[in-house]
Design a protein around this motif. Structure first.
Motif, mmCIF file in Angstrom:
data_model
loop_
_atom_site.group_PDB
_atom_site.id
_atom_site.type_symbol
_atom_site.label_atom_id
_atom_site.label_comp_id
_atom_site.label_asym_id
_atom_site.label_seq_id
_atom_site.Cartn_x
_atom_site.Cartn_y
_atom_site.Cartn_z
ATOM 1 N N ALA A 144 4.842 4.505 -34.128
ATOM 2 C CA ALA A 144 5.023 4.019 -35.497
ATOM 3 C C ALA A 144 4.737 5.127 -36.514
ATOM 4 C CB ALA A 144 4.126 2.812 -35.745
ATOM 5 N N LEU A 145 3.743 5.963 -36.233
ATOM 6 C CA LEU A 145 3.436 7.068 -37.141
ATOM 7 C C LEU A 145 4.610 8.029 -37.258
ATOM 8 C CD1 LEU A 145 -0.277 7.906 -36.186
ATOM 9 C CD2 LEU A 145 0.555 6.999 -38.371
ATOM 10 N N VAL A 146 5.249 8.321 -36.131
ATOM 11 C CA VAL A 146 6.400 9.225 -36.145
ATOM 12 C C VAL A 146 7.535 8.629 -36.966
ATOM 13 C CG1 VAL A 146 8.150 10.372 -34.732
ATOM 14 C CG2 VAL A 146 5.773 10.241 -33.921
ATOM 15 N N LEU A 147 7.865 7.381 -36.693
ATOM 16 C CA LEU A 147 8.996 6.755 -37.390
ATOM 17 C C LEU A 147 8.714 6.567 -38.875
ATOM 18 C CD1 LEU A 147 10.291 4.059 -34.875
ATOM 19 C CD2 LEU A 147 11.439 6.135 -35.626
ATOM 20 N N ALA A 148 7.490 6.165 -39.213
ATOM 21 C CA ALA A 148 7.157 5.966 -40.625
ATOM 22 C C ALA A 148 7.313 7.267 -41.412
ATOM 23 C CB ALA A 148 5.731 5.436 -40.755
ATOM 24 N N ARG A 149 7.065 8.377 -40.759
ATOM 25 C CA ARG A 149 7.149 9.687 -41.421
ATOM 26 C C ARG A 149 8.568 10.224 -41.462
ATOM 27 N NH1 ARG A 149 3.847 12.039 -38.301
ATOM 28 N NH2 ARG A 149 5.351 13.094 -36.942
ATOM 29 N N TYR A 162 11.736 8.543 -40.239
ATOM 30 C CA TYR A 162 12.944 7.707 -40.247
ATOM 31 C C TYR A 162 13.459 7.511 -41.669
ATOM 32 C CZ TYR A 162 16.150 3.844 -39.568
ATOM 33 O OH TYR A 162 17.264 3.057 -39.555
ATOM 34 N N GLN A 163 14.778 7.651 -41.848
ATOM 35 C CA GLN A 163 15.438 7.407 -43.118
ATOM 36 C C GLN A 163 16.214 6.100 -43.033
ATOM 37 O OE1 GLN A 163 15.090 9.425 -45.868
ATOM 38 N NE2 GLN A 163 13.602 10.553 -44.603
ATOM 39 N N ARG A 164 15.989 5.217 -43.989
ATOM 40 C CA ARG A 164 16.664 3.923 -43.978
ATOM 41 C C ARG A 164 18.176 4.086 -43.876
ATOM 42 N NH1 ARG A 164 13.340 -0.451 -45.730
ATOM 43 N NH2 ARG A 164 11.272 0.074 -44.925
ATOM 44 N N GLY A 165 18.785 3.275 -43.031
ATOM 45 C CA GLY A 165 20.221 3.307 -42.831
ATOM 46 C C GLY A 165 20.660 4.145 -41.647
ATOM 47 N N ALA A 166 19.740 4.932 -41.074
ATOM 48 C CA ALA A 166 20.121 5.783 -39.944
ATOM 49 C C ALA A 166 20.398 4.965 -38.687
ATOM 50 C CB ALA A 166 19.026 6.817 -39.670
ATOM 51 N N ARG A 223 7.553 -3.007 -36.563
ATOM 52 C CA ARG A 223 6.685 -3.782 -37.469
ATOM 53 C C ARG A 223 5.599 -2.891 -38.053
ATOM 54 N NH1 ARG A 223 1.917 -5.068 -36.954
ATOM 55 N NH2 ARG A 223 1.908 -4.606 -34.719
ATOM 56 N N GLU A 224 4.937 -2.121 -37.193
ATOM 57 C CA GLU A 224 3.836 -1.279 -37.661
ATOM 58 C C GLU A 224 4.338 -0.174 -38.581
ATOM 59 O OE1 GLU A 224 0.095 0.963 -35.532
ATOM 60 O OE2 GLU A 224 0.770 -0.980 -34.771
ATOM 61 N N ALA A 225 5.543 0.312 -38.332
ATOM 62 C CA ALA A 225 6.120 1.356 -39.194
ATOM 63 C C ALA A 225 6.725 0.788 -40.470
ATOM 64 C CB ALA A 225 7.186 2.129 -38.424
ATOM 65 N N GLY A 226 6.851 -0.537 -40.542
ATOM 66 C CA GLY A 226 7.422 -1.164 -41.727
ATOM 67 C C GLY A 226 8.924 -1.026 -41.820
ATOM 68 N N ILE A 227 9.605 -0.943 -40.687
ATOM 69 C CA ILE A 227 11.058 -0.795 -40.653
ATOM 70 C C ILE A 227 11.692 -2.157 -40.387
ATOM 71 C CG2 ILE A 227 13.002 0.278 -39.461
ATOM 72 C CD1 ILE A 227 11.120 2.588 -38.757
ATOM 73 N N PRO A 228 12.547 -2.652 -41.262
ATOM 74 C CA PRO A 228 13.177 -3.964 -41.043
ATOM 75 C C PRO A 228 13.951 -3.999 -39.735
ATOM 76 C CG PRO A 228 13.552 -3.197 -43.291
ATOM 77 C CD PRO A 228 12.953 -2.046 -42.540
ATOM 78 N N LEU A 229 13.996 -5.165 -39.113
ATOM 79 C CA LEU A 229 14.678 -5.298 -37.828
ATOM 80 C C LEU A 229 16.186 -5.145 -37.963
ATOM 81 C CD1 LEU A 229 12.703 -8.214 -36.123
ATOM 82 C CD2 LEU A 229 12.222 -5.755 -36.163
ATOM 83 N N ARG A 230 16.716 -5.372 -39.132
ATOM 84 C CA ARG A 230 18.160 -5.189 -39.324
ATOM 85 C C ARG A 230 18.575 -3.725 -39.215
ATOM 86 N NH1 ARG A 230 15.928 -6.925 -44.026
ATOM 87 N NH2 ARG A 230 15.784 -5.427 -45.749
ATOM 88 N N GLU A 231 17.602 -2.828 -39.219
ATOM 89 C CA GLU A 231 17.889 -1.409 -39.019
ATOM 90 C C GLU A 231 18.163 -1.086 -37.554
ATOM 91 O OE1 GLU A 231 17.653 1.419 -41.260
ATOM 92 O OE2 GLU A 231 17.795 -0.066 -42.866
ATOM 93 N N THR A 232 17.912 -2.064 -36.671
ATOM 94 C CA THR A 232 18.010 -1.802 -35.238
ATOM 95 C C THR A 232 19.216 -2.490 -34.613
ATOM 96 O OG1 THR A 232 16.719 -3.715 -34.493
ATOM 97 C CG2 THR A 232 15.497 -1.766 -35.169
ATOM 98 N N LEU A 233 19.672 -1.913 -33.520
ATOM 99 C CA LEU A 233 20.625 -2.565 -32.626
ATOM 100 C C LEU A 233 19.864 -2.843 -31.335
ATOM 101 C CD1 LEU A 233 23.485 -3.481 -31.839
ATOM 102 C CD2 LEU A 233 23.912 -1.143 -31.036
ATOM 103 N N SER A 273 13.990 9.151 -29.414
ATOM 104 C CA SER A 273 15.039 10.168 -29.397
ATOM 105 C C SER A 273 15.777 10.157 -30.723
ATOM 106 C CB SER A 273 16.022 9.893 -28.257
ATOM 107 O OG SER A 273 15.365 9.991 -27.010
ATOM 108 N N HIS A 274 16.189 11.351 -31.159
ATOM 109 C CA HIS A 274 16.906 11.509 -32.423
ATOM 110 C C HIS A 274 18.248 12.163 -32.128
ATOM 111 C CE1 HIS A 274 17.018 13.178 -36.782
ATOM 112 N NE2 HIS A 274 17.577 11.990 -36.705
ATOM 113 N N GLU A 275 19.286 11.658 -32.765
ATOM 114 C CA GLU A 275 20.627 12.166 -32.496
ATOM 115 C C GLU A 275 20.773 13.590 -33.022
ATOM 116 O OE1 GLU A 275 25.269 10.735 -32.904
ATOM 117 O OE2 GLU A 275 23.691 9.731 -34.041
ATOM 118 N N ARG A 276 21.381 14.436 -32.180
ATOM 119 C CA ARG A 276 21.722 15.789 -32.635
ATOM 120 C C ARG A 276 22.898 15.673 -33.612
ATOM 121 N NH1 ARG A 276 19.595 19.756 -29.307
ATOM 122 N NH2 ARG A 276 18.838 19.063 -27.258
ATOM 123 N N ARG A 277 22.757 16.248 -34.791
ATOM 124 C CA ARG A 277 23.807 16.144 -35.800
ATOM 125 C C ARG A 277 24.554 17.472 -35.959
ATOM 126 N NH1 ARG A 277 25.823 11.244 -36.919
ATOM 127 N NH2 ARG A 277 24.179 9.731 -37.343
#
Length: 514
Positions: free
Chosen positions: A401-406, A408-412, A426-436, A505-509
């Motif tokens: 959660a610490l990694v994602l909270a720092r 993660y950009q909304r919409g990614a 939940r702990e990172a405060g990321i809405p579930l609609r951000e996930t598949l 994991s983070h996508e290579r862009r």
């Protein structure tokens, strides 16, 4: 009547204060979501409203829907969701209702306020129950419906009122939509009405109750048939208790009544405390002498249900006092607490009327004495189970959660599975609609089977070897792997003796591809 209303007001005030204090204490120390099931119940309620595919089908299959529906509105508030209080508050309210109905039922059944208060004290001062009612677990919701069934059936015995029949049926619906032992009650309550109703309307009363009460099981069978093409998906599907028990192998008590009884009686004694057991044993004489038979018979049914479930393969229980020396489903021992409270309250009936309040106080004091001697939560087996079995999960949840909270950009977008990993969001405060996740069909299946075409999320959260992990390993650009490993978290211990590896994991862009 005024005196009874004053008593009920006092009961509500006392229970409300006790419940609020316990729930705030649990929240203050961060215990609210120690149980993995508590985390899951909270997030199921959240995903009904907050999901890429919000709606009715997010209720799921193995767990009954009422606790999630009660939590749903509160779980929409980010602060209440992240703290877990969205699920704890409905549990606390149901605890207050359960205690109130228990008091009212025993007062009417025995015509004694002392017996009502004794039952309430033996029930409500149990620290294992006080802990559970401060979490998003389903037991308090079931207890509210169950104790309401007890009250309305006792009311019907005295009044023969149709309203009491309807009240019993509605309470049965609530119990049956909370936990499966509610289904087990229906035939026994139907038989009770056949015996207690006046002869000329005996059959009508029983039939009307049964028709209303069975709507809950019929609804759930239809729900599973409609969504999963299998009416028994909750019973024999991949997420059912039976399937989980089969994956973990045979357990003590499976097709062995002697071992089932040994484990069940041990866990009930540890959950209730030896003081309550002693008081309940002392009250058995009065149960038969004063003919308080129905309350004892009804409150014994959930305990009978779990004993039978252990034998038949529907429930496994482990306690540290017996071999394997581990914790699993110890809270099932609380199924006997209403029985002990009812039987223990009957000790007051052995005394003359003027001495009954003193006997009630003595019964409550004896019942509470083990917990006064052992004030540390380590002595509360339900808390201890949740603490021990969640250590590894809480560790990797917090780190991820610490990694994602720092970063993660909304919409990614995040590709993950719904379950324990949802606690990270939940702990990172990321809405579930951000996930598949695997509740988002058919998009999930398309991404899992053909990731190069249908997987567009920049992030993935996986447990080593799960569907998400294998999918992102197959997801590639023409020039190489599509994702790089952002963080690996390895935790030793937990409920098994293996390492649990959680990866982000983070996508290579490649900007030329944008």
């Amino acid at each position: 009547m005024k005196y009874t209303r004053l008593e009920l007001f006092l009961v509500l005030v006392l229970l409300g204060a006790l419940s609020a204090a316990a729930t705030l204490l649990v929240s203050h120390f961060g215990w609210t979501l120690y149980y993995g099931d508590a985390e899951a119940h909270l997030n199921i309620a959240r995903r009904i409203l907050d999901s890429r595919t919000p709606g009715y089908d997010q209720i799921g299959t193995s767990w009954l829907p009422l606790p999630h529906l009660l939590t749903m509105a509160l779980a929409g508030d980010d602060r209440l969701w992240r703290s877990g209080l969205a699920g704890a508050i409905p549990s606390s309210v149901c605890f207050v209702l359960a205690g109130t109905f228990l008091f009212a039922a025993m007062r009417r059944a025995t015509q004694s306020s002392a017996a009502g208060f004794a039952a309430l004290g033996l029930f409500a001062l149990n620290p294992n129950l006080l802990y559970l009612q401060g979490t998003p677990m389903t037991e308090p919701v079931f207890l509210a419906g169950f104790m309401a069934v007890l009250y309305f059936t006792v009311l019907f015995r005295d009044t023969q009122s149709w309203w009491a029949v309807i009240g019993t049926a509605c309470a049965s619906l609530a119990a049956s939509l909370s936990r499966y032992e509610g289904w087990f009650l229906i035939p026994f309550v139907t038989i009770y009405f056949l015996f207690v109703a006046k002869r000329w309307r005996r059959l009508a009363v029983a039939v009307i109750f049964a028709i209303i009460a069975v709507l809950a099981p019929l609804y759930w069978l239809g729900h599973n048939w409609w969504l999963y093409s299998n009416p028994l998906e909750f019973f024999n599907g991949p997420y059912s208790a039976q399937a989980i028990n089969q994956r973990t192998g045979p357990y003590p008590g499976l097709h062995d009544w002697k071992k089932a009884w040994l484990f069940f009686r041990t866990v009930t004694q540890v959950c209730a405390g030896w003081g309550v057991v002693i008081v309940a044993a002392a009250g058995l004489l009065s149960v038969f002498w004063k003919r308080v038979l129905w309350p004892v018979a009804l409150t014994s049914l959930p305990a009978g249900f779990y004993l039978w479930s252990m034998y038949s393969g529907g429930a496994a229980i482990f306690v540290p006092q017996l071999w394997f020396n581990s914790y699993y489903n110890t809270r099932y021992g609380l199924s006997a607490l209403p029985l002990f409270a009812v039987a223990g309250a009957c000790t007051t009936l052995l005394a003359a009327q003027r001495w009954r309040p003193l006997v009630a106080l003595a019964a409550i004091a004896i019942g509470a004495s083990p917990w006064l001697i052992h004030l540390q939560p380590d002595d509360w087996i339900c808390w201890k189970e949740s603490q021990v079995n969640s250590e590894s999960r809480r560790t990797w949840t917090s780190e991820a959660a610490l990694v994602l909270a720092r970063e993660y950009q909304r919409g990614a977008g995040i590709f993950t599975s719904f379950g324990d990993l949802t606690g990270i969001l939940r702990e990172a405060g990321i809405p579930l609609r951000e996930t598949l996740h695997d509740g988002n069909e058919p998009a999930w299946m398309a991404a899992a089977t053909r990731p190069n075409l249908f997987l567009h999320e920049e992030w993935a959260i996986a447990i080593s070897g799960d569907t998400v992990a294998t999918t992102i390993q197959r997801a590639t650009f023409k020039t190489g792997p599509r994702y790089h490993l952002e963080r690996t978290i390895i935790v030793k211990g937990g409920t098994s003796d293996r390492d649990l590896q959680t990866g982000l994991s983070h996508e290579r862009r490649d900007h030329s591809l944008h």
